[in-house]
Design an enzyme around this catalytic site. Structure first.
Site, PDB file in Angstrom:
ATOM      1  N   PRO A 108       0.820  -1.145   0.057  1.00  0.00           N
ATOM      2  CA  PRO A 108       0.092  -0.077  -0.133  1.00  0.00           C
ATOM      3  C   PRO A 108       0.727   1.369   0.048  1.00  0.00           C
ATOM      4  O   PRO A 108       0.580   2.445  -0.566  1.00  0.00           O
ATOM      5  CB  PRO A 108      -0.748  -0.070   1.304  1.00  0.00           C
ATOM      6  CG  PRO A 108      -0.875  -1.648   1.605  1.00  0.00           C
ATOM      7  CD  PRO A 108       0.377  -2.108   1.062  1.00  0.00           C
ATOM      8  N   GLU A 140       9.963  -9.351 -17.208  1.00  0.00           N
ATOM      9  CA  GLU A 140       8.376  -8.795 -17.032  1.00  0.00           C
ATOM     10  C   GLU A 140       7.936  -7.767 -17.678  1.00  0.00           C
ATOM     11  O   GLU A 140       6.961  -7.697 -18.364  1.00  0.00           O
ATOM     12  CB  GLU A 140       8.435  -8.412 -15.379  1.00  0.00           C
ATOM     13  CG  GLU A 140       7.198  -7.702 -15.003  1.00  0.00           C
ATOM     14  CD  GLU A 140       7.100  -7.570 -13.626  1.00  0.00           C
ATOM     15  OE1 GLU A 140       7.637  -8.005 -12.679  1.00  0.00           O
ATOM     16  OE2 GLU A 140       5.882  -7.037 -13.198  1.00  0.00           O
ATOM     17  N   THR A 182       5.800   2.294 -14.086  1.00  0.00           N
ATOM     18  CA  THR A 182       4.854   3.404 -14.898  1.00  0.00           C
ATOM     19  C   THR A 182       5.806   3.786 -16.212  1.00  0.00           C
ATOM     20  O   THR A 182       6.900   3.794 -15.887  1.00  0.00           O
ATOM     21  CB  THR A 182       4.490   4.451 -13.865  1.00  0.00           C
ATOM     22  OG1 THR A 182       5.760   5.090 -13.518  1.00  0.00           O
ATOM     23  CG2 THR A 182       3.660   4.088 -12.673  1.00  0.00           C
TER      24      THR A 182
HETATM   25  C1  LIG Z   1      -3.922  -4.722 -12.328  1.00  0.00           C
HETATM   26  C2  LIG Z   1      -2.643  -4.588 -11.592  1.00  0.00           C
HETATM   27  C3  LIG Z   1      -1.851  -5.747 -11.367  1.00  0.00           C
HETATM   28  C4  LIG Z   1      -0.643  -5.697 -10.730  1.00  0.00           C
HETATM   29  N1  LIG Z   1       0.157  -6.700 -10.553  1.00  0.00           N
HETATM   30  C5  LIG Z   1       1.064  -6.784  -9.708  1.00  0.00           C
HETATM   31  C6  LIG Z   1       1.842  -7.863  -9.292  1.00  0.00           C
HETATM   32  O1  LIG Z   1       1.456  -9.089  -9.512  1.00  0.00           O
HETATM   33  N2  LIG Z   1       2.835  -7.557  -8.041  1.00  0.00           N
HETATM   34  C7  LIG Z   1       3.110  -6.773  -7.857  1.00  0.00           C
HETATM   35  O2  LIG Z   1       4.036  -6.688  -6.922  1.00  0.00           O
HETATM   36  N3  LIG Z   1       2.532  -5.534  -8.043  1.00  0.00           N
HETATM   37  C8  LIG Z   1       1.638  -5.554  -9.026  1.00  0.00           C
HETATM   38  N4  LIG Z   1       0.761  -4.422  -9.497  1.00  0.00           N
HETATM   39  C9  LIG Z   1       1.261  -3.163  -8.925  1.00  0.00           C
HETATM   40  C10 LIG Z   1       1.886  -2.081  -9.992  1.00  0.00           C
HETATM   41  O3  LIG Z   1       3.227  -2.526 -10.518  1.00  0.00           O
HETATM   42  C11 LIG Z   1       2.212  -0.770  -9.281  1.00  0.00           C
HETATM   43  O4  LIG Z   1       0.923  -0.160  -9.390  1.00  0.00           O
HETATM   44  C12 LIG Z   1       2.919  -0.005 -10.007  1.00  0.00           C
HETATM   45  O5  LIG Z   1       4.304  -0.186 -10.232  1.00  0.00           O
HETATM   46  C13 LIG Z   1       3.010   1.846  -9.649  1.00  0.00           C
HETATM   47  O6  LIG Z   1       2.859   1.594  -8.505  1.00  0.00           O
HETATM   48  P1  LIG Z   1       1.605   2.583  -7.354  1.00  0.00           P
HETATM   49  O7  LIG Z   1       0.293   2.096  -7.960  1.00  0.00           O
HETATM   50  O8  LIG Z   1       2.206   2.616  -5.971  1.00  0.00           O
HETATM   51  O9  LIG Z   1       1.838   4.081  -7.977  1.00  0.00           O
HETATM   52  P2  LIG Z   1       3.046   5.169  -7.399  1.00  0.00           P
HETATM   53  O10 LIG Z   1       4.382   4.653  -7.278  1.00  0.00           O
HETATM   54  O11 LIG Z   1       2.253   5.693  -6.167  1.00  0.00           O
HETATM   55  O12 LIG Z   1       2.845   6.295  -8.436  1.00  0.00           O
HETATM   56  C14 LIG Z   1       2.057   7.151  -8.557  1.00  0.00           C
HETATM   57  C15 LIG Z   1       2.537   8.057  -9.583  1.00  0.00           C
HETATM   58  O13 LIG Z   1       3.553   8.694  -9.436  1.00  0.00           O
HETATM   59  C16 LIG Z   1       4.584   8.789 -10.518  1.00  0.00           C
HETATM   60  N5  LIG Z   1       5.964   8.723  -9.831  1.00  0.00           N
HETATM   61  C17 LIG Z   1       6.121   7.789  -8.801  1.00  0.00           C
HETATM   62  N6  LIG Z   1       7.609   7.948  -8.563  1.00  0.00           N
HETATM   63  C18 LIG Z   1       7.829   8.759  -9.689  1.00  0.00           C
HETATM   64  C19 LIG Z   1       9.306   9.422 -10.108  1.00  0.00           C
HETATM   65  N7  LIG Z   1      10.361   9.096  -9.314  1.00  0.00           N
HETATM   66  N8  LIG Z   1       9.346  10.346 -10.962  1.00  0.00           N
HETATM   67  C20 LIG Z   1       8.167  10.694 -11.660  1.00  0.00           C
HETATM   68  N9  LIG Z   1       6.763  10.121 -11.287  1.00  0.00           N
HETATM   69  C21 LIG Z   1       7.030   9.179 -10.379  1.00  0.00           C
HETATM   70  C22 LIG Z   1       4.176   7.204 -11.198  1.00  0.00           C
HETATM   71  O14 LIG Z   1       4.531   7.436 -12.202  1.00  0.00           O
HETATM   72  C23 LIG Z   1       2.496   7.305 -11.030  1.00  0.00           C
HETATM   73  O15 LIG Z   1       2.111   8.281 -12.098  1.00  0.00           O
HETATM   74  C24 LIG Z   1      -0.169  -4.504 -10.093  1.00  0.00           C
HETATM   75  C25 LIG Z   1      -1.007  -3.233 -10.435  1.00  0.00           C
HETATM   76  C26 LIG Z   1      -2.304  -3.302 -11.225  1.00  0.00           C
HETATM   77  C27 LIG Z   1      -2.916  -2.071 -11.261  1.00  0.00           C
END
Ligand SMILES: Cc1cc2nc3c(=O)[nH]c(=O)nc-3n(C[C@H](O)[C@H](O)[C@H](O)COP(=O)(O)OP(=O)(O)OC[C@H]3O[C@@H](n4cnc5c(N)ncnc54)[C@H](O)[C@@H]3O)c2cc1C
Length: 384
Positions: free
Chosen positions: A131, A244, A367
């Site tokens: 989270p 991946e 992302t």
């Molecule tokens: C359907 C689905 C399946 C998934 N499956 C898996 C799985 O099997 N295993 C697993 O471990 N994870 C999984 N994920 C998680 C996924 O990899 C993460 O959601 C993703 O890496 C982004 O992390 P976050 O959601 O915490 O977003 P955040 O890290 O909070 O990012 C929010 C925003 O901030 C931006 N941001 C963050 N850091 C920076 C930076 N340094 N510079 C510029 N912008 C930045 C991001 O690009 C984004 O736009 C899944 C997600 C989804 C939605």
């Protein structure tokens, strides 16, 4: 243009995957989407057919074929059969989890896990995201306290694909405060006391995939379940993230290609102002752009797959593949969806579901912004 990417073995494998996807999965796909999960029996059937864990050595039940073109063709066939979610369930198991279970396991762990993994009776997942930590992988806080012969794990993961079905969760945990060198990979197994599944999350798309929250409360994980060496988890994750990202890139390309085919069929049959909408110059130009983007993307992605096979694909190359393919897919599907008019907004049309499914590809696996970070770092601009 002739693709020239697949040999006879790949095409035979495609035929097998196509038969299974179209005859056994597609007719029930809507049920899986409504249920939010794919029955475990579907994995077992895929295992029976040899569609899972084919990179695993024959001594553990696999085929010992580590050629990512087989992974790619499997994704393409599920996309073409309009059951993308099941294809991606398998891809998570095959493309993303296999390398960890082959590269960092002991003989004893392989004996224990791999036969069931190949058979599809032990479904795998990977738990990195929490989270409070997604893009910032080194920010993981799920704690594993060293208790001699076992770790005591406390924490939570979220957004975990295959999270409800999974028997083996490759889990990134913190074993020391050092930001990067404090991460360790543990395999947490279903049935371990204190390991609980939370919600199967309600998503915008990919409804058949179980994407879940997981929680760990005083879970005793034997040290026999450590992958590789403690403290090297971050390094292992970084080593395998390029594969991946290629998995996501090939899926993006496959979905854009399928979207183009559905749209060409549709605009040939739909009429407005007394003529097929495919006859309007705007339609032709839109689809000409999409066809061009798909063709150019295919050339790059297929090349990257061969580089991955050869062990030469760099993290920056993989980031470029994922960034380009996911952004292209999004643009292409949006243009295709527009040509369906109101029908493109109805979930009974594959294009509507594909567009919703595609929204996440610019987010998961890192992302687009993080991809640009990786590519930018590779340009060594700070050294200028
Ligand atoms: C359907 C689905 C399946 C998934 N499956 C898996 C799985 O099997 N295993 C697993 O471990 N994870 C999984 N994920 C998680 C996924 O990899 C993460 O959601 C993703 O890496 C982004 O992390 P976050 O959601 O915490 O977003 P955040 O890290 O909070 O990012 C929010 C925003 O901030 C931006 N941001 C963050 N850091 C920076 C930076 N340094 N510079 C510029 N912008 C930045 C991001 O690009 C984004 O736009 C899944 C997600 C989804 C939605």
């Amino acid at each position: 243009m002739e693709r020239g990417h697949y040999g006879d073995d790949h095409l035979a494998f495609a035929e097998l995957a196509r038969g299974f996807a179209r005859k056994e999965v597609a007719p029930r796909y809507a049920e899986y989407e409504d249920a939010g999960i794919v029955p475990r029996a579907v994995f077992a059937r895929a295992g029976e057919l040899g569609l899972l864990g084919f990179a695993v050595p024959q001594s553990y039940g696999g085929l010992g074929v580590a050629d990512f073109r087989f992974n790619q063709i499997l994704i393409e066939e599920f996309m073409e059969a309009d059951c993308a979610g099941v294809g991606l369930n398998f891809a998570l198991h095959n493309d993303i989890c296999t390398p960890y279970l082959l590269q960092f396991t002991t003989g004893e762990q392989r004996e224990r896990w791999l036969p069931g993994f190949v058979a599809g009776t032990r479904i795998a997942a990977i738990g990195m995201t929490e989270p409070g930590a997604g893009s910032d992988v080194a920010g993981i806080r799920t704690a594993a306290a060293d208790c001699g012969d076992h770790y005591l794990v406390n924490g939570a993961k979220t957004f975990i694909t295959n999270g409800i079905n999974a028997d083996l969760v490759i889990t990134a945990v913190r074993t020391s405060p050092e930001r990067h060198r404090g991460l360790t990979l543990l395999v947490i197994e279903s049935g371990m006391d204190g390991f609980a599944r939370g919600r199967n999350l309600d998503k915008l798309g990919l409804h058949s995939q179980d994407t879940a929250e997981l929680s760990f409360t005083d879970v005793r994980v034997p040290k026999a379940n450590v992958l590789g060496e403690p403290g090297r988890g971050f390094e292992y994750l970084m080593r395998n993230l390029p594969q991946e990202r290629m998995q996501i890139a090939v899926a993006c390309l496959a979905r854009a290609r399928a979207g183009l085919r559905w749209t060409i069929e549709y605009v040939g049959g739909r009429t407005a102002f007394g003529q097929p909408i495919g006859g309007f110059q705007h339609t032709k130009f839109s689809l000409a752009d999409v066809a061009t983007e798909v063709a150019v993307t295919e050339a790059f992605i297929d090349k990257c797959v061969l580089e991955l096979n050869a062990g030469r694909l760099t993290p920056a190359d993989a980031a470029k593949a994922k960034l380009w393919a996911s952004e292209t897919e999004f643009r292409c599907l949006d243009r295709c969806q527009q040509l369906f008019g109101g029908y493109g907004y109805m979930r009974e049309y594959p294009i509507a579901r594909a567009a919703a499914d595609a929204r996440v590809t610019r987010v998961y696996g890192g992302t687009s912004e993080i991809m640009r970070e990786i590519i930018g770092r590779d340009l060594k601009l700070t050294e200028l």
